[in-house]
Design a protein around this motif. Structure first.
Motif, PDB file in Angstrom:
ATOM      1  N   PRO A 112       4.402   1.554  14.559  1.00  0.00           N
ATOM      2  CA  PRO A 112       5.821   1.433  14.235  1.00  0.00           C
ATOM      3  C   PRO A 112       6.034   0.672  12.935  1.00  0.00           C
ATOM      4  O   PRO A 112       5.331  -0.300  12.636  1.00  0.00           O
ATOM      5  CB  PRO A 112       6.397   0.672  15.443  1.00  0.00           C
ATOM      6  CG  PRO A 112       5.461   0.989  16.563  1.00  0.00           C
ATOM      7  CD  PRO A 112       4.110   1.102  15.932  1.00  0.00           C
ATOM      8  N   ILE A 113       7.024   1.096  12.165  1.00  0.00           N
ATOM      9  CA  ILE A 113       7.277   0.507  10.853  1.00  0.00           C
ATOM     10  C   ILE A 113       7.549  -0.994  10.963  1.00  0.00           C
ATOM     11  O   ILE A 113       7.040  -1.795  10.173  1.00  0.00           O
ATOM     12  CB  ILE A 113       8.456   1.221  10.164  1.00  0.00           C
ATOM     13  CG1 ILE A 113       8.125   2.709   9.943  1.00  0.00           C
ATOM     14  CG2 ILE A 113       8.790   0.557   8.834  1.00  0.00           C
ATOM     15  CD1 ILE A 113       6.940   2.958   9.070  1.00  0.00           C
ATOM     16  N   TYR A 114       8.351  -1.401  11.948  1.00  0.00           N
ATOM     17  CA  TYR A 114       8.687  -2.814  12.052  1.00  0.00           C
ATOM     18  C   TYR A 114       7.447  -3.657  12.328  1.00  0.00           C
ATOM     19  O   TYR A 114       7.334  -4.805  11.867  1.00  0.00           O
ATOM     20  CB  TYR A 114       9.762  -3.059  13.113  1.00  0.00           C
ATOM     21  CG  TYR A 114       9.279  -3.109  14.545  1.00  0.00           C
ATOM     22  CD1 TYR A 114       8.964  -4.325  15.136  1.00  0.00           C
ATOM     23  CD2 TYR A 114       9.156  -1.954  15.309  1.00  0.00           C
ATOM     24  CE1 TYR A 114       8.524  -4.396  16.447  1.00  0.00           C
ATOM     25  CE2 TYR A 114       8.715  -2.012  16.612  1.00  0.00           C
ATOM     26  CZ  TYR A 114       8.398  -3.229  17.188  1.00  0.00           C
ATOM     27  OH  TYR A 114       7.958  -3.283  18.480  1.00  0.00           O
TER      28      TYR A 114
ATOM     29  N   MET B 252       1.191  -3.731  -7.473  1.00  0.00           N
ATOM     30  CA  MET B 252       2.099  -2.799  -6.801  1.00  0.00           C
ATOM     31  C   MET B 252       2.626  -3.435  -5.511  1.00  0.00           C
ATOM     32  O   MET B 252       1.861  -4.034  -4.752  1.00  0.00           O
ATOM     33  CB  MET B 252       1.378  -1.488  -6.473  1.00  0.00           C
ATOM     34  CG  MET B 252       2.298  -0.410  -5.936  1.00  0.00           C
ATOM     35  SD  MET B 252       1.466   1.197  -5.788  1.00  0.00           S
ATOM     36  CE  MET B 252       0.511   0.932  -4.302  1.00  0.00           C
ATOM     37  N   VAL B 253       3.917  -3.348  -5.264  1.00  0.00           N
ATOM     38  CA  VAL B 253       4.533  -3.943  -4.080  1.00  0.00           C
ATOM     39  C   VAL B 253       4.129  -3.163  -2.837  1.00  0.00           C
ATOM     40  O   VAL B 253       4.173  -1.933  -2.818  1.00  0.00           O
ATOM     41  CB  VAL B 253       6.066  -3.962  -4.226  1.00  0.00           C
ATOM     42  CG1 VAL B 253       6.695  -4.552  -2.973  1.00  0.00           C
ATOM     43  CG2 VAL B 253       6.472  -4.766  -5.451  1.00  0.00           C
ATOM     44  N   TRP B 254       3.722  -3.897  -1.775  1.00  0.00           N
ATOM     45  CA  TRP B 254       3.325  -3.249  -0.521  1.00  0.00           C
ATOM     46  C   TRP B 254       4.510  -2.547   0.123  1.00  0.00           C
ATOM     47  O   TRP B 254       5.644  -3.027   0.075  1.00  0.00           O
ATOM     48  CB  TRP B 254       2.774  -4.302   0.443  1.00  0.00           C
ATOM     49  CG  TRP B 254       2.430  -3.734   1.793  1.00  0.00           C
ATOM     50  CD1 TRP B 254       1.259  -3.160   2.172  1.00  0.00           C
ATOM     51  CD2 TRP B 254       3.289  -3.674   2.943  1.00  0.00           C
ATOM     52  NE1 TRP B 254       1.315  -2.745   3.471  1.00  0.00           N
ATOM     53  CE2 TRP B 254       2.562  -3.041   3.980  1.00  0.00           C
ATOM     54  CE3 TRP B 254       4.600  -4.065   3.194  1.00  0.00           C
ATOM     55  CZ2 TRP B 254       3.084  -2.823   5.241  1.00  0.00           C
ATOM     56  CZ3 TRP B 254       5.127  -3.845   4.452  1.00  0.00           C
ATOM     57  CH2 TRP B 254       4.385  -3.231   5.461  1.00  0.00           C
ATOM     58  N   LYS B 255       4.221  -1.387   0.730  1.00  0.00           N
ATOM     59  CA  LYS B 255       5.237  -0.665   1.499  1.00  0.00           C
ATOM     60  C   LYS B 255       4.587  -0.123   2.760  1.00  0.00           C
ATOM     61  O   LYS B 255       3.400   0.213   2.770  1.00  0.00           O
ATOM     62  CB  LYS B 255       5.836   0.490   0.686  1.00  0.00           C
ATOM     63  CG  LYS B 255       6.638   0.038  -0.522  1.00  0.00           C
ATOM     64  CD  LYS B 255       7.206   1.231  -1.267  1.00  0.00           C
ATOM     65  CE  LYS B 255       8.021   0.767  -2.465  1.00  0.00           C
ATOM     66  NZ  LYS B 255       7.187   0.011  -3.420  1.00  0.00           N
ATOM     67  N   PRO B 256       5.330  -0.042   3.865  1.00  0.00           N
ATOM     68  CA  PRO B 256       4.765   0.503   5.113  1.00  0.00           C
ATOM     69  C   PRO B 256       4.455   1.983   4.982  1.00  0.00           C
ATOM     70  O   PRO B 256       5.081   2.693   4.197  1.00  0.00           O
ATOM     71  CB  PRO B 256       5.872   0.242   6.145  1.00  0.00           C
ATOM     72  CG  PRO B 256       7.124   0.140   5.341  1.00  0.00           C
ATOM     73  CD  PRO B 256       6.738  -0.450   4.021  1.00  0.00           C
ATOM     74  N   GLU B 257       3.489   2.416   5.775  1.00  0.00           N
ATOM     75  CA  GLU B 257       3.108   3.826   5.795  1.00  0.00           C
ATOM     76  C   GLU B 257       3.746   4.496   6.998  1.00  0.00           C
ATOM     77  O   GLU B 257       3.751   3.947   8.098  1.00  0.00           O
ATOM     78  CB  GLU B 257       1.581   3.967   5.849  1.00  0.00           C
ATOM     79  CG  GLU B 257       0.875   3.359   4.648  1.00  0.00           C
ATOM     80  CD  GLU B 257      -0.632   3.508   4.741  1.00  0.00           C
ATOM     81  OE1 GLU B 257      -1.087   4.390   5.509  1.00  0.00           O
ATOM     82  OE2 GLU B 257      -1.355   2.751   4.065  1.00  0.00           O
ATOM     83  N   HIS B 258       4.235   5.713   6.814  1.00  0.00           N
ATOM     84  CA  HIS B 258       5.002   6.384   7.867  1.00  0.00           C
ATOM     85  C   HIS B 258       4.156   7.310   8.741  1.00  0.00           C
ATOM     86  O   HIS B 258       4.655   7.874   9.696  1.00  0.00           O
ATOM     87  CB  HIS B 258       6.149   7.176   7.241  1.00  0.00           C
ATOM     88  CG  HIS B 258       7.211   6.311   6.649  1.00  0.00           C
ATOM     89  ND1 HIS B 258       8.340   5.926   7.342  1.00  0.00           N
ATOM     90  CD2 HIS B 258       7.308   5.716   5.435  1.00  0.00           C
ATOM     91  CE1 HIS B 258       9.104   5.153   6.580  1.00  0.00           C
ATOM     92  NE2 HIS B 258       8.494   5.006   5.417  1.00  0.00           N
TER      93      HIS B 258
END
Length: 471
Positions: free
Chosen positions: A12-14, A1-7
């Motif tokens: 901060p997302i960046y 599964m491709v990594w994605k940032p958590e909100h």
């Protein structure tokens, strides 16, 4: 599964994206000289805005881990890869990210950088324009005031006694009874907040406030937006309620006398101390209600004042007023941090209060600000009335402009910056507020205001037109 940032992590997302990219390099997934996917591709993969990806890439380029090649793309740099893999340099970025004091947001950093340029139209700047600062009168006072040999040494922990004595008389005219031992001189409101934040807690102090709030734009201070004080009882031992009751920054709204009494009562009911930031009070066009501190009979309120908004930010003169034991402690902490404020500007400030120069200056300044406010509102009526709304200013510096669509984004901020226009977007003062802009009439000249606001209106209309065409 491709990594994605958590909100919902609070990071901060960046920065999450930066950390992920560094791990790709550390683990050998991204070798030296590897070309990265395009910004658009990365944004799609990570499901974030392209501007967020750009921010992460720019940070890593600044750290030397990535390098840009004109017309070709972005690559993992050979020196950066080698140093990171072999541990040849300390991981300063990692240490910075672990600091208790977080860095300003990218938007605020850009504002701080670009405000120094003379070709920038500063539509949101929260300070007096150069022509409104009484530089001639201040220089005259500096030549006249008696400065002794001792004044060139370190100052007293709580500040020069002449200024503290002068402030006791000034505060009486605002309904506040305080002696010199209940006052600490600081280098401005920000230092007062920092001293309170680190000096009055056993862990990490949290400041509650209503939204929007200037406090939200200071990431080094832990703050939480609330709608009700009733829920704060269990946390009140490590909390304050922060408020600007007169000419709130950024909205410009003032609390009524009744609202101030109700706030004092509500905070007392949950044993919640109040930090009253009153730096704009003297700039109200009509006489405002008395400060919260004037209603305080139990040492519940710590009061902050400053000359940065009324005279000059360069003087670096502010003050805190509170219970003597608290001020003793904060003065001791201030000595640990900077060994006291400079005595020379304190003597100048003391003379201004003592001689009546301060009251004379503020009276004239308010008239000038009122003229600027009326001029700015006329421009808003000309260029913005069909797609925005606002309240007429009651004093101070600001008009809290609300655009009727959420288009005040980071992308808009950056686009305007390329046109040499600086704005203060709403998201600096409240999370996910993409509808507001803090317009300041205190800094730019009339010609600059007219030119800058016209350009801003044109850009906003173009974006609104694009939204309407989509529908």
């Amino acid at each position: 599964m491709v990594w994605k940032p958590e909100h919902k992590t609070g990071i901060p997302i960046y920065r999450q994206i930066m950390n992920w990219m560094v791990k790709q390099i550390e683990h050998g997934h991204w070798p030296a000289e590897m070309k990265l996917p395009t910004q658009r591709k990365l944004a799609e993969q990570l499901q974030v805005n392209r501007s967020t990806v750009i921010q992460a890439l720019e940070e890593l380029k600044a750290d030397g881990l990535l390098t840009g090649k004109a017309g070709s793309g972005i690559y993992v740099s050979q020196p950066g890869w080698h140093e990171l893999i072999h541990g040849a340099i300390p991981r300063w970025k990692e240490r910075i990210n672990q600091s208790l004091c977080q860095a300003n947001s990218q938007t605020i950093q850009l504002i701080n950088d670009f405000e120094k340029r003379t070709d920038i139209l500063r539509l949101g700047t929260g300070e007096l324009g150069p022509e409104l600062i009484p530089s001639g009168a201040l220089q005259g006072t500096m030549r006249q005031v008696a400065i002794t040999e001792r004044d060139f040494g370190y100052s007293e922990p709580k500040g020069h006694i002449q200024l503290r004595n002068a402030l006791t008389d000034y505060l009486k005219t605002r309904g506040i009874q305080a002696n010199a031992e209940q006052i600490v001189i600081v280098s401005g409101g920000i230092q007062a907040l920092q001293l309170l934040s680190i000096g009055l807690n056993s862990g990490q102090l949290n400041m509650f406030h209503n939204s929007p709030s200037y406090l939200h734009s200071i990431p080094s201070i832990t703050s939480t937006s609330i709608t009700s004080l009733d829920k704060m009882k269990l946390k009140s031992n490590q909390s304050f309620y922060y408020v600007i009751p007169t000419l709130n920054n950024p909205t410009g709204i003032s609390l009524s006398a009744v609202e101030r009494q109700e706030l004092i009562k509500a905070c007392a009911a949950v044993n919640l101390p109040i930090i009253e930031d009153d730096v704009y009070r003297d700039l109200a066009f009509e006489k405002p209600p008395l400060p919260l501190k004037s209603l305080d009979h139990n040492g519940q309120v710590i009061y902050i004042g400053s000359l940065s908004k009324t005279v000059s930010p360069g003087l670096r003169i502010g003050w805190m007023v509170g219970p003597e034991s608290v001020m003793d402690h904060l003065a001791d902490l201030k000595m640990q941090l900077d060994y006291g404020s400079s005595a020379i500007p304190q003597l100048v400030a003391a003379e201004w209060f003592r001689s009546g120069l301060y009251e004379q200056h503020v009276s004239a300044l308010k008239k000038q600000l009122k003229q600027r406010a009326d001029f700015t509102e006329a421009l808003l009526n000309t260029y913005f009335s069909d797609f925005a709304e606002w309240q007429s200013p009651q004093g101070g510096f600001y008009i809290w402009l609300r655009i009727k669509q959420p288009i005040v984004t980071k992308a808009l901020f950056q686009l305007l910056l390329k046109q040499n226009i600086l704005i203060n977007p709403g998201y600096l003062y409240a999370p996910n507020d993409y509808e507001h802009i803090r317009i300041s009439y205190s800094y730019c000249s009339r010609e600059e205001l007219a030119r800058g606001l016209k350009k801003l209106a044109q850009e906003l209309k173009a974006r609104l037109g694009g939204i309407n065409n989509e529908h």
